[in-house]
Scaffold this motif. Structure first.
Motif, PDB file in Angstrom:
ATOM      1  N   PRO B  46     -38.019  -0.532  54.393  1.00  0.00           N
ATOM      2  CA  PRO B  46     -37.208  -1.484  55.370  1.00  0.00           C
ATOM      3  C   PRO B  46     -37.148  -2.717  55.251  1.00  0.00           C
ATOM      4  O   PRO B  46     -36.489  -2.885  55.504  1.00  0.00           O
ATOM      5  N   MET B  47     -37.535  -3.098  54.351  1.00  0.00           N
ATOM      6  CA  MET B  47     -37.205  -4.732  53.348  1.00  0.00           C
ATOM      7  C   MET B  47     -35.635  -4.383  53.118  1.00  0.00           C
ATOM      8  O   MET B  47     -35.289  -5.981  53.727  1.00  0.00           O
ATOM      9  N   ASN B  48     -35.033  -4.054  52.201  1.00  0.00           N
ATOM     10  CA  ASN B  48     -34.323  -4.211  51.388  1.00  0.00           C
ATOM     11  C   ASN B  48     -32.982  -3.665  52.735  1.00  0.00           C
ATOM     12  O   ASN B  48     -31.879  -4.404  52.916  1.00  0.00           O
ATOM     13  N   VAL B  49     -33.288  -2.481  53.951  1.00  0.00           N
ATOM     14  CA  VAL B  49     -32.289  -2.735  55.087  1.00  0.00           C
ATOM     15  C   VAL B  49     -32.420  -3.714  56.028  1.00  0.00           C
ATOM     16  O   VAL B  49     -31.004  -4.377  55.935  1.00  0.00           O
ATOM     17  N   SER B  50     -33.331  -4.595  55.978  1.00  0.00           N
ATOM     18  CA  SER B  50     -33.587  -5.324  56.698  1.00  0.00           C
ATOM     19  C   SER B  50     -32.739  -7.145  55.810  1.00  0.00           C
ATOM     20  O   SER B  50     -31.762  -7.537  56.783  1.00  0.00           O
ATOM     21  N   ASN B  51     -32.784  -6.977  54.940  1.00  0.00           N
ATOM     22  CA  ASN B  51     -31.849  -7.995  54.309  1.00  0.00           C
ATOM     23  C   ASN B  51     -30.222  -7.174  54.637  1.00  0.00           C
ATOM     24  O   ASN B  51     -29.641  -8.905  54.489  1.00  0.00           O
ATOM     25  N   VAL B  52     -29.871  -6.233  54.099  1.00  0.00           N
ATOM     26  CA  VAL B  52     -28.949  -6.003  54.076  1.00  0.00           C
ATOM     27  C   VAL B  52     -27.867  -5.921  55.323  1.00  0.00           C
ATOM     28  O   VAL B  52     -27.077  -6.349  55.933  1.00  0.00           O
TER      29      VAL B  52
END
Lengths: 496, 349
Positions: B46-52
């Motif tokens: 989720p953290m990476n998805v949020s960043n992208v």
């Protein structure tokens, strides 16, 4: 083949899918003669040009040039043996000057450098005979129509053409330009060049022709010396179709006037007045280029009128755009459905509702409603399509035309302007379109119909207005509507 | 039947490319980077998805406007420099301290719309190419940006943080930044407008056949003007969002972004010639291009490869989109002339 003939066509057959243009067509051309060709729209004049210029190959028959049988003509080989065609539209490079136009593709060189000196002096020499006020350095796009045509003729002369075909060369010419061109053509003929001259203007024909050929439905019905002919003889040769080809339409009671135009001018049209009543078809006849489509554009508001007024149901209205015409219950089925009628890459359910949006107050366009509307018209007009989600580009010509009609039926229009309602449609579909037109009349609506199809015009119209050079050449009531009369007005002759 | 229609949907090929790419990246990370330990795969966390999503948002907002412009048959090369211009101006006005944030925002929106109205006026009233006209405007905005900023970076650190830096924490890991929320809300609204309103249908009509649209009662000239105005509104929102997120306005903030935006729109299936495309395709296109640098980063590849990868993805996506639009996946057809493979309009198969 006698030696005074430069060109001879024998037993030419040519057909396109669904239509036979030439059946056993014969034609010949003498050296140094001006041979005019007359015929109604669609008689086969263009096909004749295309065969001689190598754009189309005949299915059967032989072409002789200079006494020798020509095996097959391509655009290139036609030019090489000396047949040059000058088309109705200008076929030049508008941004280049006269010399560059004359020599493009055929440049004179010194080594790898252009030999401007030779090209310019040669151009000057030719122009001297053709159009003495032209300079080799004039930019062609800025010249008048007559001068541009002269440049094209000059190009033909440079290539040492023996036969020059001129297709309707004087369209959009002024009177002096016409006189000038006719003189040039006479000079060319005197120098031994043969001219095939195609014209819709009977007076031009009798001014220059040595011989005249009349084509009717792809048959050479008359070839004779101009001296033995007169306007009446030419016109009566152009007409005379088989009556059984005519569609027999149901008569509908005619009501009050719904649409009237008074003294309409602009867009190449001068001072046209007309009216149409509920339940009737007003036919608009005239040769191609006589200003019929331009008139329709004025009536529908897609081009601005410079003068005149329009009355709908007796009230004066200002049609400043198609939008306002649609709001006044008008619609316009254009002659070129692919370019101005349809959204080819979009399916039926997106094509059919689009014009009716102009009439509803809501900003919404619900796909489900659009689909329902499309389904309704697919059924009502018997449109053959796998589904309403089919892109219209994949439909046949007749079905495409029905989609255009559906688009306008959906606006609940009252006044229909049809421009060539059955162009490019096969016979069966034609009859369906005619039936739909009669249905429109039965709903007490009115139709203005532009048509080049003489049987269609005569069979369908209650009255006919004949256009010539942008204005009304004559009006014919039901009992006067005949091929002879329509044609007489179209080509500038007079009634019997 | 449903499945069949889904497979024929315009967005299906690009969606498959997108999903395929996710799978490939995850597999490579799992096997080669994390040594087979699936628990350590970072790409879909989720953290990476949020960043992208946060990185995609601004380009995405711009791509919405570009989608409308391009479906209706136009193009706008000025968006990138206009972002620099409006973003820098936002920072400049905030730093003068005379206007509050709301006045600045309102001013930027009005200015954005006016700028595009001006350009739209020229494009819709003449037959000049939108490509060239917008190229001219691109240079004008670039100059104006330098004039405002003097070529310097204008920091607004600590102010005007709402649009760019606030966020909603759905879970402690999955945080939706405000730019992402704005982007998604705009996507949904424009998607609904395109599908359910007359305006939406007319965007396609004008793009497919201007003549027929005019004769069907659409005032084509004013309609194009309206579309550029909407584009201006979206550019203004994107510019302020970007300035807020970066905490600064500078002349480079929007540079080159027009190419990213047009790439996202085209990869998403909108035709350069107009009349075809949809906003969800654009969403996928923007995401597809947006994950490339993130994926390379996670896989430990030099970030300089991202441009090469992006180019490859654009070309692959366009090839697949073309092949699917003509209903065949044989590579041979790609090299035949266009005419030869178009179905016969008279006798459809």
């Amino acid at each position: 083949m006698s030696s005074d003939l430069i060109l001879k066509m024998e037993g030419i057959w040519k057909s396109f899918p669904g239509v036979t243009v030439f059946e056993n067509f014969d034609f010949d051309l003498r050296r140094g003669e001006i041979h005019c060709i007359c015929g109604e729209n669609g008689a086969g004049k263009s096909t004749l040009i295309k065969i001689l210029s190598g754009a189309h190959q005949p299915d059967r028959g032989t072409v002789y040039f200079n006494g020798e049988k020509v095996e097959s003509l391509s655009p290139r080989s036609a030019m090489e043996i000396g047949i040059q065609t000058i088309y109705q539209e200008h076929n030049s490079f508008p941004l280049l000057n006269v010399v560059e136009n004359l020599y493009t593709g055929n440049e004179k060189v010194n080594g790898i450098v252009l030999d401007m000196k030779t090209m310019v002096s040669k151009a000057e020499e030719i122009l001297k005979h053709l159009h003495s006020d032209l300079s080799p350095f004039d930019i062609v796009g800025r010249l008048g129509s007559g001068a541009q045509k002269s440049v094209e003729i000059a190009k033909a002369l440079l290539q040492e053409s023996k036969v020059i075909i001129l297709d309707e060369p004087t369209a959009s010419f002024t009177q002096t330009e016409i006189e000038h061109l006719l003189n040039v053509i006479k000079k060319l003929a005197q120098s031994g060049i043969s001219i095939i001259y195609i014209s819709h203007h009977i007076e031009e024909v009798f001014q220059i022709a040595d011989r005249v050929t009349v084509i009717r439905d792809g048959v050479n019905v008359l070839t004779d010396d101009a001296a033995n002919l007169n306007e009446q003889k030419v016109i009566s040769a152009m007409v005379g179709r088989d009556v059984s080809l005519f569609y027999d339409r149901k008569e509908v009671a005619v009501g009050e006037t719904v649409f009237e135009a008074r003294g309409l001018s602009g867009n190449g049209v001068t001072d046209v007045s007309l009216y149409v009543r509920r339940g009737e078809i007003l036919g608009i006849a005239g040769m191609v280029g006589s200003g019929r489509t331009e008139l329709a554009e004025l009536l529908f508001g897609s081009k601005a009128a410079a003068a005149g007024e329009v009355l709908i149901n007796g009230e004066k209205v200002d049609l400043k755009s198609p939008q306002s015409a649609i709001l006044h219950d008008m619609c316009f089925i254009t002659e070129d459905r692919q370019n101005s009628g349809l959204f080819l890459d979009h399916p039926l359910d997106k094509n059919i509702p689009i014009a009716s949006y102009a009439k509803t107050a809501t900003p919404l366009a619900l796909p489900r409603e659009d689909e329902k509307l499309a389904r309704h018209y697919v059924d009502a007009l018997a449109i053959t399509t796998p589904s309403v989600f089919q892109k219209v580009v994949y439909l046949s010509g007749g079905n495409q035309q029905k989609v255009v009609l559906a688009k306008w039926f959906a606006t609940e229009a009252d006044i229909f302007i049809f421009d060539e309602p059955t162009r490019g449609i096969d016979v069966g579909a034609k009859e369906e379109i005619y039936k739909l037109m009669v249905e429109i009349l039965e709903q007490k609506k009115a139709i203005i119909m532009i048509s080049s199809d003489m049987p269609e015009l005569i069979a369908m119209s209650n009255r006919v207005l004949v256009m010539r050079n942008g204005s009304v050449a004559g009006q014919l009531d039901k009992n006067e509507v005949s091929e002879e009369n329509v044609l007489a007005y179209s080509i500038g002759g007079s009634l019997n | 039947m449903k499945v069949k229609r889904l497979l024929k949907h315009d967005n299906t090929p690009i969606l498959l490319v997108f999903l395929g790419m996710l799978v490939v990246v995850v597999l490579i990370e799992w096997i080669f980077v994390r040594g087979g330990d699936f628990g350590r795969v970072a790409f879909l966390r989720p953290m990476n998805v949020s960043n992208v999503l946060l990185q995609v948002a601004v380009t995405g907002i711009l791509a919405i406007g570009m989608t409308l412009v391009m479906i209706s048959g136009g193009i706008d090369l000025s968006v990138g420099q206009m972002v620099s211009f409006l973003g820098t101006l936002t920072a400049f006005l905030l730093r003068t301290g005379t206007w509050n944030a709301y006045s600045v925002a309102l001013f930027i929106i009005v200015l954005g719309v006016l700028c595009q109205l001006f350009m739209g006026f020229i494009i819709s009233r003449t037959t000049l190419e939108p490509f060239i006209i917008s190229l001219g405007f691109m240079s004008i905005y670039r100059g104006l940006t330098y004039l405002i900023s003097g070529g310097r970076e204008l920091s607004i650190h600590g102010q005007f943080t709402f649009l760019g830096q606030s966020r909603i924490n759905i879970t402690p890991q999955l945080r939706l930044g405000m730019p992402v929320i704005i982007f998604l809300l705009l996507i949904i609204s424009v998607g609904l407008i395109l599908k359910y309103t007359k305006f939406g249908r007319r965007v396609y009509a004008v793009g497919n056949n201007e003549n027929a649209a005019f004769l069907a009662g659409i005032n084509v000239r004013d309609f194009k003007l309206l579309i550029y105005a909407i584009n201006g509104l979206l550019i203004a929102i994107a510019s302020m969002t970007l300035a807020s997120r970066l905490g600064t306005g500078n002349p480079l903030m929007g540079q080159g972004r027009e190419i990213e935006v047009i790439a996202a729109v085209v990869v998403g299936g909108t035709a350069l010639s107009g009349g075809k495309g949809n906003i969800y395709g654009t969403l996928i296109g923007a995401m597809l291009l947006g994950i490339i640098s993130n994926a390379l980063n996670i896989l430990g590849v030099s970030p300089h490869w991202q441009f090469v990868m992006r180019g490859v993805v654009i070309i692959i996506a366009v090839v697949i989109g073309y092949l699917s639009s003509i209903g065949t996946f044989s590579l041979k057809t790609l090299f035949k002339s266009r005419r030869a493979i178009e179905p016969d309009p008279v006798n459809p198969a």
